[in-house]
Design a protein around this motif. Structure first.
Motif, PDB file in Angstrom:
ATOM      1  N   PHE A 278       0.878  -1.165   0.000  1.00 57.06           N
ATOM      2  CA  PHE A 278       0.000   0.000   0.000  1.00 57.06           C
ATOM      3  C   PHE A 278       0.914   1.214   0.000  1.00 57.06           C
ATOM      4  CE2 PHE A 278      -2.563   3.264   2.243  1.00 57.06           C
ATOM      5  CZ  PHE A 278      -3.591   3.358   1.312  1.00 57.06           C
ATOM      6  N   PHE A 279       1.102   1.804  -1.197  1.00 52.78           N
ATOM      7  CA  PHE A 279       2.131   2.803  -1.429  1.00 52.78           C
ATOM      8  C   PHE A 279       3.494   2.208  -1.032  1.00 52.78           C
ATOM      9  CE2 PHE A 279      -1.733   5.407  -1.040  1.00 52.78           C
ATOM     10  CZ  PHE A 279      -1.659   6.100  -2.236  1.00 52.78           C
ATOM     11  N   ASN A 280       4.131   2.686   0.028  1.00 53.80           N
ATOM     12  CA  ASN A 280       5.443   2.169   0.425  1.00 53.80           C
ATOM     13  C   ASN A 280       5.375   1.075   1.477  1.00 53.80           C
ATOM     14  OD1 ASN A 280       7.444   3.503  -1.138  1.00 53.80           O
ATOM     15  ND2 ASN A 280       7.058   5.389  -0.019  1.00 53.80           N
ATOM     16  N   ILE A 281       4.182   0.754   1.934  1.00 55.32           N
ATOM     17  CA  ILE A 281       4.027  -0.197   3.038  1.00 55.32           C
ATOM     18  C   ILE A 281       3.809  -1.607   2.497  1.00 55.32           C
ATOM     19  CG2 ILE A 281       2.713  -0.792   5.111  1.00 55.32           C
ATOM     20  CD1 ILE A 281       1.839   2.157   5.215  1.00 55.32           C
ATOM     21  N   ARG A 282       4.721  -2.515   2.825  1.00 59.47           N
ATOM     22  CA  ARG A 282       4.585  -3.906   2.415  1.00 59.47           C
ATOM     23  C   ARG A 282       3.453  -4.571   3.196  1.00 59.47           C
ATOM     24  NH1 ARG A 282       7.366  -4.397  -2.282  1.00 59.47           N
ATOM     25  NH2 ARG A 282       9.289  -3.199  -2.136  1.00 59.47           N
ATOM     26  N   ILE A 283       2.589  -5.293   2.506  1.00 59.09           N
ATOM     27  CA  ILE A 283       1.467  -5.958   3.169  1.00 59.09           C
ATOM     28  C   ILE A 283       1.937  -7.247   3.841  1.00 59.09           C
ATOM     29  CG2 ILE A 283      -0.840  -6.924   2.870  1.00 59.09           C
ATOM     30  CD1 ILE A 283      -0.604  -3.896   2.371  1.00 59.09           C
ATOM     31  N   PHE A 284       2.761  -8.014   3.139  1.00 59.06           N
ATOM     32  CA  PHE A 284       3.300  -9.260   3.695  1.00 59.06           C
ATOM     33  C   PHE A 284       4.829  -9.185   3.698  1.00 59.06           C
ATOM     34  CE2 PHE A 284      -0.755 -10.568   1.688  1.00 59.06           C
ATOM     35  CZ  PHE A 284      -1.413 -11.040   2.820  1.00 59.06           C
ATOM     36  N   ARG A 285       5.407  -9.230   4.889  1.00 58.14           N
ATOM     37  CA  ARG A 285       6.863  -9.158   4.997  1.00 58.14           C
ATOM     38  C   ARG A 285       7.515 -10.517   4.727  1.00 58.14           C
ATOM     39  NH1 ARG A 285       8.544  -4.378   6.721  1.00 58.14           N
ATOM     40  NH2 ARG A 285       7.068  -2.999   7.782  1.00 58.14           N
ATOM     41  N   GLN A 286       6.831 -11.591   5.114  1.00 53.52           N
ATOM     42  CA  GLN A 286       7.359 -12.931   4.887  1.00 53.52           C
ATOM     43  C   GLN A 286       6.823 -13.497   3.582  1.00 53.52           C
ATOM     44  OE1 GLN A 286       6.391 -15.304   8.321  1.00 53.52           O
ATOM     45  NE2 GLN A 286       8.055 -14.428   9.552  1.00 53.52           N
ATOM     46  N   LYS A 287       7.719 -14.073   2.788  1.00 50.45           N
ATOM     47  CA  LYS A 287       7.302 -14.663   1.519  1.00 50.45           C
ATOM     48  C   LYS A 287       7.158 -16.173   1.676  1.00 50.45           C
ATOM     49  CE  LYS A 287       9.109 -11.150  -1.627  1.00 50.45           C
ATOM     50  NZ  LYS A 287       9.892 -10.883  -2.853  1.00 50.45           N
ATOM     51  N   ASN A 288       5.934 -16.634   1.691  1.00 52.92           N
ATOM     52  CA  ASN A 288       5.652 -18.065   1.743  1.00 52.92           C
ATOM     53  C   ASN A 288       4.411 -18.340   0.908  1.00 52.92           C
ATOM     54  OD1 ASN A 288       3.344 -17.466   3.449  1.00 52.92           O
ATOM     55  ND2 ASN A 288       4.794 -17.264   5.160  1.00 52.92           N
ATOM     56  N   THR A 289       4.065 -19.594   0.745  1.00 50.65           N
ATOM     57  CA  THR A 289       2.948 -19.972  -0.127  1.00 50.65           C
ATOM     58  C   THR A 289       1.633 -19.344   0.324  1.00 50.65           C
ATOM     59  OG1 THR A 289       4.021 -22.084  -0.607  1.00 50.65           O
ATOM     60  CG2 THR A 289       1.679 -21.908  -1.119  1.00 50.65           C
ATOM     61  N   ARG A 290       1.378 -19.373   1.640  1.00 48.86           N
ATOM     62  CA  ARG A 290       0.133 -18.805   2.162  1.00 48.86           C
ATOM     63  C   ARG A 290       0.020 -17.315   1.850  1.00 48.86           C
ATOM     64  NH1 ARG A 290      -0.574 -15.793   6.542  1.00 48.86           N
ATOM     65  NH2 ARG A 290      -2.669 -15.613   7.469  1.00 48.86           N
ATOM     66  N   ASN A 291       1.079 -16.578   2.132  1.00 48.91           N
ATOM     67  CA  ASN A 291       1.059 -15.141   1.890  1.00 48.91           C
ATOM     68  C   ASN A 291       0.971 -14.812   0.401  1.00 48.91           C
ATOM     69  OD1 ASN A 291       1.199 -14.688   4.609  1.00 48.91           O
ATOM     70  ND2 ASN A 291       3.367 -14.104   4.636  1.00 48.91           N
ATOM     71  N   LYS A 292       1.602 -15.658  -0.419  1.00 46.06           N
ATOM     72  CA  LYS A 292       1.539 -15.429  -1.864  1.00 46.06           C
ATOM     73  C   LYS A 292       0.112 -15.597  -2.381  1.00 46.06           C
ATOM     74  CE  LYS A 292       3.657 -16.743  -6.257  1.00 46.06           C
ATOM     75  NZ  LYS A 292       4.670 -17.593  -6.945  1.00 46.06           N
ATOM     76  N   ILE A 293      -0.578 -16.619  -1.923  1.00 45.80           N
ATOM     77  CA  ILE A 293      -1.966 -16.842  -2.337  1.00 45.80           C
ATOM     78  C   ILE A 293      -2.852 -15.697  -1.868  1.00 45.80           C
ATOM     79  CG2 ILE A 293      -3.996 -18.317  -2.019  1.00 45.80           C
ATOM     80  CD1 ILE A 293      -2.053 -20.707  -1.837  1.00 45.80           C
ATOM     81  N   LEU A 294      -2.676 -15.295  -0.592  1.00 47.25           N
ATOM     82  CA  LEU A 294      -3.451 -14.177  -0.049  1.00 47.25           C
ATOM     83  C   LEU A 294      -3.167 -12.885  -0.804  1.00 47.25           C
ATOM     84  CD1 LEU A 294      -3.221 -14.747   3.819  1.00 47.25           C
ATOM     85  CD2 LEU A 294      -5.282 -14.866   2.399  1.00 47.25           C
ATOM     86  N   SER A 295      -1.904 -12.699  -1.173  1.00 41.26           N
ATOM     87  CA  SER A 295      -1.516 -11.503  -1.910  1.00 41.26           C
ATOM     88  C   SER A 295      -2.254 -11.409  -3.242  1.00 41.26           C
ATOM     89  CB  SER A 295      -0.002 -11.509  -2.147  1.00 41.26           C
ATOM     90  OG  SER A 295       0.403 -10.396  -2.902  1.00 41.26           O
ATOM     91  N   HIS A 296      -2.334 -12.524  -3.951  1.00 39.88           N
ATOM     92  CA  HIS A 296      -3.015 -12.536  -5.246  1.00 39.88           C
ATOM     93  C   HIS A 296      -4.516 -12.352  -5.083  1.00 39.88           C
ATOM     94  CE1 HIS A 296       0.101 -13.866  -8.282  1.00 39.88           C
ATOM     95  NE2 HIS A 296       0.778 -13.879  -7.143  1.00 39.88           N
ATOM     96  N   ILE A 297      -5.105 -12.940  -4.054  1.00 40.72           N
ATOM     97  CA  ILE A 297      -6.544 -12.784  -3.805  1.00 40.72           C
ATOM     98  C   ILE A 297      -6.877 -11.338  -3.468  1.00 40.72           C
ATOM     99  CG2 ILE A 297      -8.439 -13.390  -2.245  1.00 40.72           C
ATOM    100  CD1 ILE A 297      -7.191 -16.180  -1.994  1.00 40.72           C
ATOM    101  N   ILE A 298      -6.080 -10.752  -2.585  1.00 39.96           N
ATOM    102  CA  ILE A 298      -6.310  -9.353  -2.202  1.00 39.96           C
ATOM    103  C   ILE A 298      -6.124  -8.437  -3.398  1.00 39.96           C
ATOM    104  CG2 ILE A 298      -5.425  -7.446  -0.799  1.00 39.96           C
ATOM    105  CD1 ILE A 298      -4.693  -9.538   1.335  1.00 39.96           C
ATOM    106  N   TYR A 299      -5.097  -8.703  -4.190  1.00 42.36           N
ATOM    107  CA  TYR A 299      -4.812  -7.865  -5.364  1.00 42.36           C
ATOM    108  C   TYR A 299      -6.001  -7.870  -6.325  1.00 42.36           C
ATOM    109  CZ  TYR A 299      -1.921  -5.556  -8.873  1.00 42.36           C
ATOM    110  OH  TYR A 299      -1.401  -4.648  -9.767  1.00 42.36           O
ATOM    111  N   PHE A 300      -6.488  -9.070  -6.649  1.00 41.48           N
ATOM    112  CA  PHE A 300      -7.618  -9.147  -7.567  1.00 41.48           C
ATOM    113  C   PHE A 300      -8.846  -8.457  -6.983  1.00 41.48           C
ATOM    114  CE2 PHE A 300     -11.506 -11.188  -9.106  1.00 41.48           C
ATOM    115  CZ  PHE A 300     -11.372 -10.951 -10.467  1.00 41.48           C
TER     116      PHE A 300
END
Length: 226
Positions: free
Chosen positions: A93-115
């Protein structure tokens, strides 16, 4: 010799300060000149996407109220989306990272939130832009009233899913490769394209807006129907 070395040091220091002062504008890691090329590419994608939809449903291929086959509103949308939330693999969100840890769960959530954000962005954006033109220019630029799941005449769940899915796929899989390819052209070439084709696209976009608000009718330069 010492004086010469000192003078050289002072010159290097001044040059360094000058470089810092005139640092090129960057948009979250991309030189603005390259990013503007990306906006031009998305403007062309937008022209193609709208006409593919119109050809499929209405059997119409037209200018979309502009002289050039580029809809700069889509370029503006790219700028807004990338500045606001980045890409699906690098959600922020602008300069703020939503997920600091990169793992499968966060990646899936990232794509869902993005869409989901893209979906809401398009849904609200179409309604807002459509109503602004209708209220202040007296023009109905598009009408989805005949499409199932429509919300007002300016948007629908179905079309938002299609457009949102297209934007999501582009940002997830095509955006970074596209920018890497664009950067291979060099800053000189990018600047020339920005100052010629880019400026022409912006002027074309502004002319459409001015004509629409002044005359109460969007310009239609050409159209093919069957």
């Amino acid at each position: 010799m010492e004086n010469t070395a000192a003078a050289g040091g002072e010159a290097a220091e001044k040059l360094s300060e000058k470089d810092k002062k005139f640092k090129p504008l960057s948009i979250f890691g991309y030189d603005a000149r390259y990013f503007f090329i990306g906006m031009i590419v998305f403007a062309f994608f937008g022209f193609c996407a709208e006409n593919i939809g119109r050809m499929t449903v209405q059997h119409i291929f037209d200018c979309r109220h502009q002289l050039l086959p580029f809809l700069f509103a889509y370029g503006i949308a790219l700028l807004a989306v990338y500045v606001l939330i980045g890409t699906p693999d690098d959600l922020r969100f602008f300069n703020i990272r939503i997920f600091r840890q990169k793992n499968t769960r966060n990646k899936i959530l990232s794509h869902i939130i993005y869409f989901s954000v893209i979906f809401v962005f398009i849904l609200g954006g179409e309604i807002a832009v459509g109503m602004i033109y209708e209220k202040f220019a007296g023009v109905i630029l598009w009408d989805y009233s005949d499409i199932p799941t429509h919300i007002t005449r300016y948007t629908s769940i179905l079309t938002t899913l299609l457009y949102g899915g297209g934007v999501y796929l582009l940002m997830a899989f095509a955006f970074r490769p596209m920018m890497k390819l664009i950067m291979k052209m060099g800053l000189k070439a990018a600047t020339i394209i920005d100052c010629t084709l880019g400026v022409a696209i912006v002027i074309d976009f502004l002319i459409m807006i001015i004509i629409t608000f002044v005359t109460g009718s969007a310009p239609d330069y050409w159209s093919i129907s069957w």
